[in-house]
Write an enzyme that holds these catalytic residues in place. Structure first.
Site, PDB file in Angstrom:
ATOM      1  N   ASP A 185       4.620  -0.589   1.689  1.00 30.83           N
ATOM      2  CA  ASP A 185       4.113   0.881   1.595  1.00 30.83           C
ATOM      3  C   ASP A 185       3.944   1.322   3.107  1.00 30.83           C
ATOM      4  OD1 ASP A 185       5.089   1.684  -0.812  1.00 30.83           O
ATOM      5  OD2 ASP A 185       3.405   3.144  -1.410  1.00 30.83           O
ATOM      6  N   ARG A 207      13.256   3.377  -4.924  1.00 31.49           N
ATOM      7  CA  ARG A 207      12.264   3.195  -4.005  1.00 31.49           C
ATOM      8  C   ARG A 207      12.897   1.363  -3.322  1.00 31.49           C
ATOM      9  NH1 ARG A 207       6.292   5.856  -4.212  1.00 31.49           N
ATOM     10  NH2 ARG A 207       7.066   7.779  -5.105  1.00 31.49           N
ATOM     11  N   ASP A 250      -1.128  -0.961  -3.138  1.00 32.18           N
ATOM     12  CA  ASP A 250       0.434  -1.132  -2.596  1.00 32.18           C
ATOM     13  C   ASP A 250      -0.139  -2.826  -1.925  1.00 32.18           C
ATOM     14  OD1 ASP A 250       1.350   1.114  -2.722  1.00 32.18           O
ATOM     15  OD2 ASP A 250      -0.275   1.641  -0.757  1.00 32.18           O
TER      16      ASP A 250
END
Length: 437
Positions: A259, A311, A216
């Site tokens: 995230d 997302r 990430d």
């Protein structure tokens, strides 16, 4: 008279030269104002709760660093120590460099005989089947991945502020990780292209198999009191759309942009830009992680999501306040959804603006996996107010369980909430790195 005019002219030129001298003598990477000791306002989202977020504001002068290379950044991070520190990033730092500052590419990390060609031949589903990859090429892939991880995974400790100087601070190729740390601020920084050289094939994912990547761009894991403000995060340089297809699946090289997982809590993400990416933001990583109940409290406000496939965010368990954000789906781009409503999530969405091409409908903005509730008001869709929840429920009647508007909580930690129309304009002008006022 003519002599007097010449004198005035010489004085004007001297004044201009003097001003230019001041500008030219300003050190490279200097900021218009020092934002490095700014702290989160008392009402600015979940990160303001329970003592607030101050980052490295208490750092003494010996722990204020200006860094221009990966090596300097690593030294300043000090292995994730808890000592209050302020780290100012000047210019562009490439995480994929060796200790001497030379750039490293994927071939430099490959070891133990790894090659993509041989990996694809070894685990082709037509001959390998559906078993998890094992053997020489998978072991070589793991060793190669570990070599890259040692370079690009950068651990951020408690009581830390990381801030970009001016309008051109970039950290590329890195996975900035806040793990089990409290009180962190990341501001005014472009985070670019956390590129995984060695994705792993997972034959049973999604029924058809899929490629799984690491890194990430910014990962909060067990992190508390985190303020992310005025960052720009994207895949700039290596878009996944340019990657090939192997085993019938896109060979993805990027994971999430931001995230927030594994019990992270009390997070505010503000005035940031997330662009040109597939899975932008995951809040809560597992339906089985029941220990996340009562945590994953996150505020997202005045952010821009442009060219994001899905997302934005997807939520499990958390109480997430999503207000005054701007969503843009470019014409011709892939799009799946923005709000992912998953297990025990409690998303409270207010005054968000969506601009989409004709193939995206209102009901497409929401996707549910075991979710039961979504509060929404003030949604603007292509310039028109819509009741997002009612349209979603009507469209999905009979195929998915209706979502209720009662998420069980009402946000109180926030400033003035503008109309979606006003927020859309303000975010377009003000979100992202280099735009701190």
């Amino acid at each position: 008279m003519r002599r007097a005019r010449r004198i005035r002219r010489l004085l004007q030129v001297a004044a201009v030269v003097g001003l230019l001298g001041v500008v030219l003598s300003t050190p490279a990477g200097a900021d218009a104002r020092d934002i490095s000791r700014d702290t989160l306002a008392a009402d600015d989202g979940w990160a303001a709760a329970e003592g607030g977020t101050t980052g490295g504001a208490a750092a003494d002068d010996a722990h204020v660093f200006t860094v221009r290379s990966r090596a300097e950044l690593v030294r300043a991070l000090d292995g994730g120590s808890a000592t209050p520190k302020i780290i100012k990033i000047a210019g562009t730092i490439d995480a994929n460099t060796d200790d001497d500052g030379h750039h490293l590419d994927c071939d430099d990390y490959a070891t133990d005989g790894y090659s993509l060609k041989e990996y694809l031949a070894a685990y082709d589903p037509r001959t390998w089947g559906s078993a998890k990859p094992s053997g020489a090429q998978e072991e070589a892939r793991q060793a190669s991945a570990a070599a890259q991880a040692a370079r690009v995974e950068l651990l951020v400790g408690p009581n830390t502020t990381i801030v970009g100087l001016g309008s051109g601070a970039v950290l590329k190729g890195a996975s900035l990780q806040v793990k089990n740390a409290d009180n962190v601020i990341v501001r005014n920084l472009e985070l670019r292209d956390a590129y995984d050289c060695f994705p792993v094939w997972q034959p049973n994912t999604g029924g058809l198999g899929d490629w799984k990547t690491s890194y990430d761009t910014l990962w909060l894991s067990g992190a508390t009191h985190v303020w992310v403000d005025h960052i720009t995060a994207s895949d700039k340089g290596h878009p996944d759309a340019d990657e090939p297809t192997y085993f019938g699946r896109n060979y993805l090289r990027h994971d999430g942009l931001l995230d927030i997982t594994t019990g992270s809590d009390l997070v505010t993400v503000s005035w940031s830009r997330f662009a040109d990416h597939d899975k932008a933001m995951l809040i809560g990583n597992s339906d089985a992680a029941t220990g996340d109940r009562g945590r994953l409290r996150v505020t997202l406000h005045h952010n821009e999501f442009e060219g994001v496939v899905q997302r934005a965010p997807r939520v499990r368990f958390g109480q997430v306040h999503v207000y005054d954000n701007r969503y843009v789906v470019p014409a011709g781009s892939e799009y799946r959804y923005s709000f992912g409503v998953s297990t025990e999530s409690a998303v409270y969405a207010e005054n968000n603006a969506f601009t989409t091409p004709s193939h995206v409908e209102v009901a497409d903005l929401v996707k549910s996996w075991n979710g039961t509730a979504l509060h929404q008001t003030g949604t603007l869709f292509n310039g028109f107010p819509v009741d997002l929840l009612a349209i979603y429920n009507a469209y999905n009647s009979g195929s998915e369980r209706d979502l209720t508007a009662d998420v069980g909580w009402t946000p109180t930690l926030h400033g003035t909430i503008d109309s979606a129309r006003q927020a859309d304009r303000d975010v377009q002008r003000g979100a992202g790195a280099g735009r701190v006022r």
